[in-house]
Design an enzyme around this catalytic site. Structure first.
Site, PDB file in Angstrom:
ATOM      1  N   LYS A   1      -7.111 -10.920  -7.532  1.00 36.38           N
ATOM      2  CA  LYS A   1      -5.712 -11.073  -6.598  1.00 36.38           C
ATOM      3  C   LYS A   1      -4.921  -9.990  -7.049  1.00 36.38           C
ATOM      4  O   LYS A   1      -4.288 -10.029  -8.389  1.00 36.38           O
ATOM      5  CB  LYS A   1      -5.489 -12.740  -7.086  1.00 36.38           C
ATOM      6  CG  LYS A   1      -4.170 -12.704  -5.989  1.00 36.38           C
ATOM      7  CD  LYS A   1      -3.663 -14.419  -6.571  1.00 36.38           C
ATOM      8  CE  LYS A   1      -2.293 -14.324  -6.080  1.00 36.38           C
ATOM      9  NZ  LYS A   1      -1.488 -15.482  -6.472  1.00 36.38           N
TER      10      LYS A   1
ATOM     11  N   ALA B   1       1.898 -19.602  -3.129  1.00 38.30           N
ATOM     12  CA  ALA B   1       3.288 -19.491  -3.695  1.00 38.30           C
ATOM     13  C   ALA B   1       4.383 -20.497  -2.665  1.00 38.30           C
ATOM     14  O   ALA B   1       4.318 -20.149  -1.598  1.00 38.30           O
ATOM     15  CB  ALA B   1       3.878 -18.292  -3.809  1.00 38.30           C
ATOM     16  N   GLY B   2       4.923 -21.156  -3.461  1.00 43.91           N
ATOM     17  CA  GLY B   2       6.019 -21.876  -2.804  1.00 43.91           C
ATOM     18  C   GLY B   2       5.910 -23.377  -2.205  1.00 43.91           C
ATOM     19  O   GLY B   2       6.736 -24.085  -1.942  1.00 43.91           O
TER      20      GLY B   2
ATOM     21  N   ASN C   1       0.148 -24.322  -7.791  1.00 44.15           N
ATOM     22  CA  ASN C   1       0.186 -24.257  -9.238  1.00 44.15           C
ATOM     23  C   ASN C   1       1.376 -24.932  -9.697  1.00 44.15           C
ATOM     24  O   ASN C   1       1.385 -26.183 -10.214  1.00 44.15           O
ATOM     25  CB  ASN C   1       0.361 -22.808  -9.611  1.00 44.15           C
ATOM     26  CG  ASN C   1       0.556 -22.707 -11.192  1.00 44.15           C
ATOM     27  OD1 ASN C   1       0.288 -23.817 -11.891  1.00 44.15           O
ATOM     28  ND2 ASN C   1       0.612 -21.701 -11.808  1.00 44.15           N
ATOM     29  N   THR C   2       2.412 -24.336  -9.490  1.00 41.13           N
ATOM     30  CA  THR C   2       3.997 -25.292  -9.981  1.00 41.13           C
ATOM     31  C   THR C   2       3.904 -26.494  -9.330  1.00 41.13           C
ATOM     32  O   THR C   2       4.346 -27.353 -10.167  1.00 41.13           O
ATOM     33  CB  THR C   2       5.265 -24.587  -9.560  1.00 41.13           C
ATOM     34  OG1 THR C   2       4.805 -23.069  -9.576  1.00 41.13           O
ATOM     35  CG2 THR C   2       6.128 -24.965 -10.219  1.00 41.13           C
TER      36      THR C   2
END
Lengths: 388, 253
Positions: free
Chosen positions: B94, B181-182, B203-204
């Site tokens: 990635k 992401a996001g 992830n987060t």
């Protein structure tokens, strides 16, 4: 005698001047213009609501008006830390390789007029210390020296970085400020992070505290981070020794310094440290400029909210109970297995005296356990060195 | 239902990709089990840290997707990719090229360059990018195996801020579009899948959840729901009332 002292604003002949940069001047000018008494509770509330806090919001968060909002600042800081760092807490250990110093900083245990035991590790000694530290599992090291170009020259520091690179994944330095080409050299040797504490951004005060030596030259120190970035360093760390002068103004200058450099060099990784002079307890006159834990936390949360992406290291000078509570809230990096003496990781008795008394002498394993106890994750390395 | 995610000829049953940056190793297993992730991203800079080799902690049957985080330009991304290959992480890579420490937005230009260099070296490049159609085409032409547009700034949990631009990539790019992401909530993951994204990376959102295992499960279900809806073809959703008899029926002549 004062009249014999060098002018603290004039560069010495071997010091590189960044003719094309005015960041240092801008920081000082903005700090001088910062009047923290003009901020109100409304300003603080606005700052706490801001999606991308401005320098004005930062100014409000550092003001006395923000003191009643410390709980809200801590809550906001916790959210920001979570967003940007998840549950990670990085670990490192500082290693003092020499405590010779040619400066006369009246507040420092290493200053050249103090009759302490001086020592400098030779390369074998450095290797032994690093081996001992690496055995504990530590992967990041911060190499420190007293500030003496004579006793610990750039080549010596470079060699220490080379050795460190064999034992550790991440190598940082906290040594005297260097010229760009010297930073480039040390970077090639394996270091990628540079920490320089400005101590205070008030040049008049600075002059009264730094009576002799290279360190006396205020603007050379002020521009160290920019030279380090130009020398190819990945990250730079900023700090004022809070309590030397007006801590709110100094903290404002630290944040502004980091802010301006990050705007000019967007790739640079920014981090903050928060050393403080402890107030003397039982002093009958309470000084409003004293930095108690409450004020220290306000500064740390203000840094976090203003630059949520920046690293923030919590000092070993603070007690374990404070340190454990600020990780995950605003701090992202914590030291462990610390000894500030020279050779103290392998010798029963260190060869050289400590710079300061540490307040948290826990080992790496103990600190990792404390991190896990808070539902956070100890991270020993989050970095890869890419040479060239 | 035979609905596989295919990346460079590799087949995956799960359309959930787990980011590991903010995870404790111990939690990865649980999240993999409950989120059903078959691909885990991993920062090369975190490989080999402390508790032995992280590769040993990755459950069997899971494909590792090392990322080049820490790279500030194409050349650095290539160096990190090579290190990942040497560490035994395989050919998938990635690409993350970031040189803004504030917003951590990917640099599409350098990313496209890295894509080309890595494809030539036999890697399977999966670029993390800002959803820009031209950049996506450049990455496809450079040898990307999938395109990974961001939904919002990384770690922000802001959801599908770039929805309309990702939609364009889904329309125009023939490779899998993986939203990266996001994504802060399962509902946002569902929304992205419903409009035709091929997979979701998060992830987060999971790492910072109150209960990681339950949130992993929630993502799994949301992604399956969104995918199923996409395949079913969403029904008409009209902005206004749909009269059952013609509005103009009164006209006589």
């Amino acid at each position: 005698m004062p009249e014999q002292r060098t002018d603290h604003m004039t560069y010495l002949p071997d010091m590189e001047i960044l003719e094309d940069s005015d960041i240092g001047e801008q920081v000082v000018a903005r700090m001088k213009a910062y009047d923290y008494n003009k901020y109100t509770a409304a300003d603080v509330k606005r700052a706490l609501e801001a999606e991308y806090p401005s320098t004005e919001d930062f100014a409000a968060l550092l003001s006395p008006a923000a003191e009643p909002f410390l709980e809200q600042m801590a809550a906001k800081a916790t959210v920001e830390t979570r967003k940007h760092f998840g549950n990670s807490v990085c670990l490192f250990t500082p290693l003092y390789i020499s405590n010779y110093c040619e400066n006369y900083c009246i507040y420092c245990g290493f200053n050249c007029h103090n009759k302490i035991r001086r020592a400098k590790l030779d390369y074998d000694g450095i290797r032994r210390e690093m081996e001992a530290i690496a055995k504990t599992g530590m992967e990041e090291i911060l190499i420190l020296t007293g500030e003496s170009r004579k006793m610990s020259d750039v080549e010596y520091i470079g060699e220490a970085c080379r050795i460190a690179h064999e034992y550790f994944k991440n190598v940082g330095i906290e040594v005297y400020p260097m010229n760009t080409d010297e930073y480039a050299y040390v970077h090639k040797c394996g270091a990628d992070y540079v920490t320089v504490f400005q101590e205070t951004y008030n040049s008049d005060k600075y002059e009264t505290l730094h009576l002799a030596g290279h360190k006396r030259i205020f603007p050379y120190r002020l521009n160290a981070q920019e030279r380090a970035i130009r020398g190819g360093m990945r990250g730079v760390a900023f700090a004022a020794l809070l309590g030397l002068d007006d801590f709110r103004k100094d903290a404002y200058a630290v944040g502004t310094h980091a802010y301006l450099l990050q705007r000019k060099y967007p790739h640079a990784e920014i981090s903050f440290s928060c050393p403080r002079l402890r107030p003397i307890i039982n002093n009958d006159k309470i000084n409003p400029k004293d930095v108690h834990e409450r004020q220290l936390l306000q500064v740390m949360c203000a840094y976090r909210i203003f630059m949520p992406f920046a690293g923030l290291t919590i000092s070993t000078r603070e007690r374990a109970g404070f340190r454990d509570n600020v990780i995950g809230m605003c701090a992202t990096k914590i030291s462990a297995g610390v000894s500030t003496g020279i050779g103290s990781h392998t010798e029963e008795e260190s060869k050289g005296d400590n710079q300061f008394e540490i307040s948290d002498d826990r080992t790496l394993d103990e600190v990792c356990a404390a991190i896990r106890n808070r539902g956070l994750q100890p991270v020993l390395n989050d970095y890869v060195y890419i040479s060239g | 239902m035979d609905d596989k995610l295919i990346i460079a000829g590799h087949e995956f049953n799960s359309r959930f990709i787990l980011g590991s940056g903010k995870f404790d190793l111990d939690l990865i297993n649980a999240a993999v089990e409950h989120a059903g992730a078959e691909i885990i991203t991993l920062a090369l800079r975190r490989v080999n840290s402390f508790n032995g080799n992280i590769l040993e902690h990755i459950p069997k049957g899971v494909t590792l997707l090392p990322n080049t985080s820490g790279a500030r330009n194409a050349e650095e991304a290539v160096r990190i990719a090579r290190l990942a290959r040497e560490a035994g992480c395989g050919e998938f890579i990635k690409i993350e090229v970031i040189h803004d420490s504030k917003y951590l937005l990917p640099d599409n230009y350098e990313t496209a360059k890295a894509c080309e260099m890595l494809a030539k070296e036999g890697f399977i490049p999966m670029p993390y990018m800002y959803p820009d159609l031209y950049a996506a085409r450049d990455m496809v032409n450079a040898g990307a195996a999938a395109v990974m547009p961001l939904a919002a700034p990384i770690g922000s949990n802001q959801g599908l801020s770039t929805k309309q631009f990702i939609r364009i990539l889904i329309e125009e790019i023939d490779l899998p579009i993986i939203v990266d992401a996001g994504i802060g909530r399962p509902s946002q993951a569902c929304e992205a899948m419903e409009m035709g994204a091929s997979a979701i990376m998060a992830n987060t959102a999971i790492a910072t959840a109150g209960n990681i295992v339950d949130m992993a499960k929630a993502f799994r279900h949301a992604i399956i729901a969104g995918r199923t809806a996409y395949l079913a073809g969403t029904g008409r959703v009209l902005d206004k009332a749909d009269a059952s008899s013609p509005l103009t029926g009164f006209i006589m002549e």
